[in-house]
Write an enzyme that holds these catalytic residues in place. Structure first.
Site, short mmCIF file in Angstrom:
data_model
loop_
_atom_site.label_atom_id
_atom_site.label_comp_id
_atom_site.label_asym_id
_atom_site.label_seq_id
_atom_site.Cartn_x
_atom_site.Cartn_y
_atom_site.Cartn_z
N TRP A 10 13.52 21.45 7.92
CA TRP A 10 13.98 20.81 9.16
C TRP A 10 13.35 19.44 9.37
O TRP A 10 13.74 18.72 10.27
CB TRP A 10 13.66 21.73 10.35
CG TRP A 10 14.65 22.84 10.52
CD1 TRP A 10 15.59 23.26 9.62
CD2 TRP A 10 14.84 23.67 11.69
NE1 TRP A 10 16.33 24.30 10.14
CE2 TRP A 10 15.89 24.57 11.40
CE3 TRP A 10 14.21 23.75 12.92
CZ2 TRP A 10 16.32 25.53 12.33
CZ3 TRP A 10 14.64 24.70 13.84
CH2 TRP A 10 15.69 25.58 13.55
N HIS A 93 6.29 16.85 -0.76
CA HIS A 93 7.62 16.30 -0.52
C HIS A 93 7.54 14.77 -0.66
O HIS A 93 6.53 14.16 -0.29
CB HIS A 93 8.10 16.68 0.88
CG HIS A 93 9.55 16.34 1.10
ND1 HIS A 93 9.96 15.06 1.38
CD2 HIS A 93 10.66 17.10 1.05
CE1 HIS A 93 11.29 15.07 1.50
NE2 HIS A 93 11.74 16.29 1.30
N GLU A 95 8.72 12.47 1.02
CA GLU A 95 8.46 11.76 2.27
C GLU A 95 6.97 11.78 2.61
O GLU A 95 6.46 10.84 3.22
CB GLU A 95 9.32 12.37 3.40
CG GLU A 95 10.78 11.96 3.23
CD GLU A 95 11.79 12.91 3.84
OE1 GLU A 95 11.42 13.78 4.64
OE2 GLU A 95 12.99 12.78 3.49
N GLY A 230 17.80 19.75 3.37
CA GLY A 230 17.33 19.07 4.57
C GLY A 230 18.39 19.07 5.65
O GLY A 230 18.54 20.03 6.40
N GLY A 231 19.16 17.99 5.71
CA GLY A 231 20.14 17.79 6.78
C GLY A 231 21.04 18.98 7.03
O GLY A 231 21.28 19.37 8.19
#
Ligand code: PGA
Length: 250
Positions: A10, A93, A95, A230-231
Site C-alpha cells: 500500500w 524496496h 523507493e 502496488g497501485g
C-alpha cells in the site's frame, strides 16, 4: 513447488476507513492455494491484523529498522511489526533504496532483523532504466542479491521480489521474456547459495505495474510464483482479479 503469493504494497496510502478494502478481500477469499499478504502502512498493521484474524489474508510491514529497539526516532523495529500482528516485512524496496539511501548492506541487516523477529523478509531487487540500457541488469541483480540476502535464508523466512525500477508505478511492464530471463537467473543464484532444497523453494515475486490485464501472462512465466503489487492493491476490485489469475495458474 514454491508457495504462490500475491502481496499488496500500500506504500504511504491508507487511512483507517480503507480497511473496508481488506474486509472485502477477506470475505471473497475462498481458495487456499494462493497466499495473500497486504503490507499496510505501520499505522494500520494492528487493526488490519485484528480484522483479518483468523484468516487467509496476512498483514505485513513495508520496512523495519535493523535494531530491536533504541534511540532511532521515527523508526519501527521488526519486533514491533510482529508485536502489532505482521507476519512479513518488505525490505530493500527501490523507493527505500532511493528515498532513504539504503544500501544492500543495510537491506541485509534489515532482513536479518526480520528473521530474528520471526517475520518473512520480502527482499526486493531491481535495476534502473539506465542500468538496463547499459546492459548491466544481471550484474546489478546478482550484486544486490549477494549483498542484500543474509545467510540463513530459507523457504519459510524469505521471499525475493524482482521489481525493475523503471516498471514501478509507470504502467510499463517488463516483457515475459525479460521477466523469465531475470527470474531464471535469480533462481539459479538462490540454488547456488542456499542449496537445492531451499533455493528452489523460495518464492519469487515479480513487481512493477502488475494489474488484472497482465497478471495471467506474468504468472504463466517461468519461475514466477506471484506478484508484489502496488497501485492495483489499493482497491479490492483491482486486487481480487490478480489473486484469481494466480489461483487459475496454481
Ligand atoms: P506498482 O508498484 O504495482 O504500483 O508498480 C509495485 C511496487 O512498488 O511494489
Amino acid at each position: 513447488m514454491p508457495r504462490k503469493l500475491v502481496a499488496g504494497n500500500w506504500k504511504m496510502n491508507g487511512l483507517r476507513q480503507q480497511l473496508s478494502e481488506l474486509d472485502a478481500l477477506y470475505k471473497a477469499k475462498s481458495d487456499a492455494s494462493v497466499g495473500i499478504l497486504i503490507c499496510t502502512p505501520a499505522t494500520l498493521i494492528e487493526s488490519a491484523a485484528a480484522l483479518m484474524a483468523p484468516g487467509a489474508v496476512k498483514i505485513g510491514g513495508q520496512d523495519c529498522h535493523a535494531n530491536i529497539a533504541g534511540a532511532h526516532t521515527g523508526d519501527v523495529s521488526a519486533e514491533m511489526l510482529a508485536d502489532a500482528g505482521a507476519t512479513a516485512v518488505i525490505v530493500g524496496h527501490s523507493e527505500r533504496r532511493e528515498d532513504h539511501g539504503e544500501s544492500s548492506d543495510m537491506v541485509r541487516a534489515k532482513a536479518v532483523a526480520a528473521h530474528r523477529a520471526g517475520l518473512t523478509a520480502i527482499i526486493c531487487v531491481g535495476e534502473t532504466l539506465a542500468q538496463r540500457e547499459a546492459k548491466n541488469t544481471l550484474d546489478i541483480i546478482g550484486g544486490q542479491m549477494a549483498a542484500s540476502l543474509p545467510d540463513g535464508c530459507n523457504r519459510e523466512n524469505t521471499i525475493v521480489a524482482y521489481e525493475p525500477v523503471w516498471a514501478i508505478g509507470t504502467g510499463k511492464v517488463a516483457s515475459t521474456k525479460e521477466i523469465a530471463q531475470i527470474h531464471n537467473f535469480v533462481r539459479e543464484r538462490l540454488i547456488r547459495r542456499f542449496g537445492e532444497e531451499d533455493g528452489a523453494e523460495i518464492s519469487l515475486l515479480y513487481g512493477g505495474s502488475v494489474k488484472a490485464s497482465n497478471a495471467t501472462d506474468i504468472f504463466a512465466t517461468d519461475n514466477v510464483d506471484g506478484a508484489l503489487v502496488g497501485g492495483a492493491s489499493l482497491a479490492a476490485d483491482d486486487f481480487l482479479p490478480i489473486i484469481k489469475a494466480l489461483e487459475n495458474t496454481a
